[in-house]
Design a protein around this motif. Structure first.
Motif, PDB file in Angstrom:
ATOM      1  N   GLN A 263     -47.954 -17.217  69.206  1.00 42.74           N
ATOM      2  CA  GLN A 263     -47.713 -18.378  70.071  1.00 42.74           C
ATOM      3  C   GLN A 263     -46.799 -17.991  71.233  1.00 42.74           C
ATOM      4  OE1 GLN A 263     -49.058 -21.321  69.959  1.00 42.74           O
ATOM      5  NE2 GLN A 263     -49.962 -21.418  67.922  1.00 42.74           N
ATOM      6  N   ALA A 264     -45.916 -16.993  70.991  1.00 48.34           N
ATOM      7  CA  ALA A 264     -44.929 -16.619  71.996  1.00 48.34           C
ATOM      8  C   ALA A 264     -45.268 -15.319  72.719  1.00 48.34           C
ATOM      9  CB  ALA A 264     -43.545 -16.490  71.338  1.00 48.34           C
ATOM     10  N   GLU A 265     -45.982 -14.409  72.064  1.00 46.43           N
ATOM     11  CA  GLU A 265     -46.251 -13.103  72.647  1.00 46.43           C
ATOM     12  C   GLU A 265     -47.718 -12.731  72.445  1.00 46.43           C
ATOM     13  OE1 GLU A 265     -43.350 -10.007  72.008  1.00 46.43           O
ATOM     14  OE2 GLU A 265     -42.058 -11.417  70.944  1.00 46.43           O
ATOM     15  N   PRO A 266     -48.274 -11.936  73.359  1.00 47.34           N
ATOM     16  CA  PRO A 266     -49.689 -11.560  73.254  1.00 47.34           C
ATOM     17  C   PRO A 266     -49.941 -10.592  72.110  1.00 47.34           C
ATOM     18  CG  PRO A 266     -48.637 -10.358  75.036  1.00 47.34           C
ATOM     19  CD  PRO A 266     -47.639 -11.388  74.570  1.00 47.34           C
ATOM     20  N   GLN A 267     -51.192 -10.500  71.736  1.00 47.02           N
ATOM     21  CA  GLN A 267     -51.591  -9.575  70.685  1.00 47.02           C
ATOM     22  C   GLN A 267     -51.434  -8.135  71.176  1.00 47.02           C
ATOM     23  OE1 GLN A 267     -55.824  -9.677  69.292  1.00 47.02           O
ATOM     24  NE2 GLN A 267     -54.921 -10.460  67.415  1.00 47.02           N
ATOM     25  N   ARG A 268     -51.120  -7.212  70.277  1.00 41.69           N
ATOM     26  CA  ARG A 268     -50.995  -5.802  70.650  1.00 41.69           C
ATOM     27  C   ARG A 268     -52.292  -5.312  71.294  1.00 41.69           C
ATOM     28  NH1 ARG A 268     -50.671  -1.825  67.039  1.00 41.69           N
ATOM     29  NH2 ARG A 268     -51.574  -3.047  65.358  1.00 41.69           N
ATOM     30  N   GLU A 269     -52.190  -4.658  72.441  1.00 36.35           N
ATOM     31  CA  GLU A 269     -53.377  -4.210  73.159  1.00 36.35           C
ATOM     32  C   GLU A 269     -54.169  -3.179  72.362  1.00 36.35           C
ATOM     33  OE1 GLU A 269     -52.479  -2.885  77.059  1.00 36.35           O
ATOM     34  OE2 GLU A 269     -51.528  -4.749  77.694  1.00 36.35           O
ATOM     35  N   SER A 270     -53.466  -2.364  71.555  1.00 38.70           N
ATOM     36  CA  SER A 270     -54.135  -1.288  70.834  1.00 38.70           C
ATOM     37  C   SER A 270     -54.814  -1.749  69.552  1.00 38.70           C
ATOM     38  CB  SER A 270     -53.116  -0.197  70.490  1.00 38.70           C
ATOM     39  OG  SER A 270     -52.106  -0.714  69.637  1.00 38.70           O
ATOM     40  N   LEU A 271     -54.630  -2.998  69.177  1.00 40.54           N
ATOM     41  CA  LEU A 271     -55.107  -3.471  67.881  1.00 40.54           C
ATOM     42  C   LEU A 271     -56.587  -3.193  67.660  1.00 40.54           C
ATOM     43  CD1 LEU A 271     -54.517  -5.183  65.269  1.00 40.54           C
ATOM     44  CD2 LEU A 271     -55.323  -7.153  66.577  1.00 40.54           C
TER      45      LEU A 271
ATOM     46  N   ALA B  99     -44.544  -4.064  64.174  1.00 41.66           N
ATOM     47  CA  ALA B  99     -44.615  -4.920  65.361  1.00 41.66           C
ATOM     48  C   ALA B  99     -44.351  -6.375  64.999  1.00 41.66           C
ATOM     49  CB  ALA B  99     -45.991  -4.780  66.023  1.00 41.66           C
ATOM     50  N   LEU B 100     -44.975  -6.839  63.922  1.00 43.85           N
ATOM     51  CA  LEU B 100     -44.786  -8.240  63.552  1.00 43.85           C
ATOM     52  C   LEU B 100     -43.353  -8.508  63.115  1.00 43.85           C
ATOM     53  CD1 LEU B 100     -47.134 -10.672  61.858  1.00 43.85           C
ATOM     54  CD2 LEU B 100     -44.901 -10.374  60.814  1.00 43.85           C
ATOM     55  N   ALA B 101     -42.781  -7.603  62.312  1.00 46.52           N
ATOM     56  CA  ALA B 101     -41.409  -7.801  61.842  1.00 46.52           C
ATOM     57  C   ALA B 101     -40.425  -7.829  63.010  1.00 46.52           C
ATOM     58  CB  ALA B 101     -41.028  -6.702  60.859  1.00 46.52           C
ATOM     59  N   GLU B 102     -40.625  -6.924  63.984  1.00 47.67           N
ATOM     60  CA  GLU B 102     -39.725  -6.892  65.141  1.00 47.67           C
ATOM     61  C   GLU B 102     -39.843  -8.162  65.969  1.00 47.67           C
ATOM     62  OE1 GLU B 102     -38.835  -4.222  69.171  1.00 47.67           O
ATOM     63  OE2 GLU B 102     -40.484  -3.676  67.815  1.00 47.67           O
ATOM     64  N   ARG B 103     -41.074  -8.556  66.252  1.00 47.52           N
ATOM     65  CA  ARG B 103     -41.274  -9.757  67.063  1.00 47.52           C
ATOM     66  C   ARG B 103     -40.779 -11.006  66.345  1.00 47.52           C
ATOM     67  NH1 ARG B 103     -47.287  -9.248  69.816  1.00 47.52           N
ATOM     68  NH2 ARG B 103     -46.918  -7.346  71.007  1.00 47.52           N
TER      69      ARG B 103
END
Length: 237
Positions: free
Chosen positions: A169-177, A210-214
């Motif tokens: 909701q706050a940040e875009p999905q990782r581009e490399s996913l 990535a998820l834990a950091e965000r």
């Protein structure tokens, strides 16, 4: 003499409907972490009796989505970055096993799943992003030939959907996913079980970090906003 069975007072499908409605609201953030829930309010909002609500709340409590509140009712369980890391640890083990088994079958993941995921990643529909991600991994679980993998992963994905929704909701999905997803699919189709397993392990590790950091950053911002503490310079907005 036939065995005596107790009558069922609440239709199981109604309990399931209430459970899924509440889980969906919790996962989407419509019911926020810490929000108090009471049987009476939920029953009124869903136009059902209190009995299926009571049963659904018991299931949600058992699954870790709500917890007892002081006084009456329950609270929506908080989101915790460390708890999500632990969920990813279990999911990672299942993903690695599924990828290895699927590669032994040289299974070809439907390219449309990857196309759907890339398209969702370019948009703003968070639910579509999560659905595409889940669909890709479920395809690998199914390809493994072991139905217990998908069954075991399902409850963990319920928690991950909630955390992913809050973050996206706050940040875009990782581009490399989806590049990572495509590489895993290629290794599986090539029958390279070790490479498929390694790529899956690396993918889950990156996703977890990535998820834990965000999520940690988001929770810190929320706490600072609630207390009136200004966000430190350099923190992500």
């Amino acid at each position: 003499m036939p065995a005596q069975l107790l009558s069922i007072e609440v239709a199981p499908d109604l309990v399931d409907q209430v459970y899924r409605a509440l889980l969906g609201a919790i996962s989407s953030g419509a019911l926020a972490p810490g929000e108090r829930l009471t049987q009476e309010d939920i029953a009124a909002r869903l136009s059902v009796s209190r009995q299926p609500v009571l049963q659904a709340l018991r299931l949600l409590k058992k699954d870790g989505f709500v917890q007892d509140a002081p006084g009456r009712g329950v609270l929506v369980a908080p989101l915790e970055a460390e708890a999500m890391r632990k969920v990813y640890q279990v999911r990672g083990a299942l993903d690695v096993l599924a990828a290895r088994l699927a590669a032994q079958q040289r299974f070809r993941i439907d390219p449309k799943l990857i196309e759907r995921g890339r398209r969702a990643a370019r948009g703003r529909n968070v639910e579509a992003m999560i659905d595409a991600d889940v669909a890709f991994h479920q395809a690998i679980y199914a390809a493994s030939g072991n139905p217990l993998i998908g069954q075991s992963a399902d409850p963990h994905w319920r928690h991950l959907r909630r955390a992913m929704g809050a973050v996206l909701q706050a940040e875009p999905q990782r581009e490399s996913l989806w590049d990572e997803h495509e590489a895993i699919a290629d290794a599986i189709a090539a029958g390279d079980a070790e490479r498929a397993a390694r790529l899956s392990d690396e993918h889950v590790s990156r996703a977890s970090d990535a998820l834990a950091e965000r999520l940690s950053q988001q929770l810190a911002r929320t706490a600072a906003s609630a207390s009136g503490t200004p966000t430190k310079k350099g923190d992500k907005a």
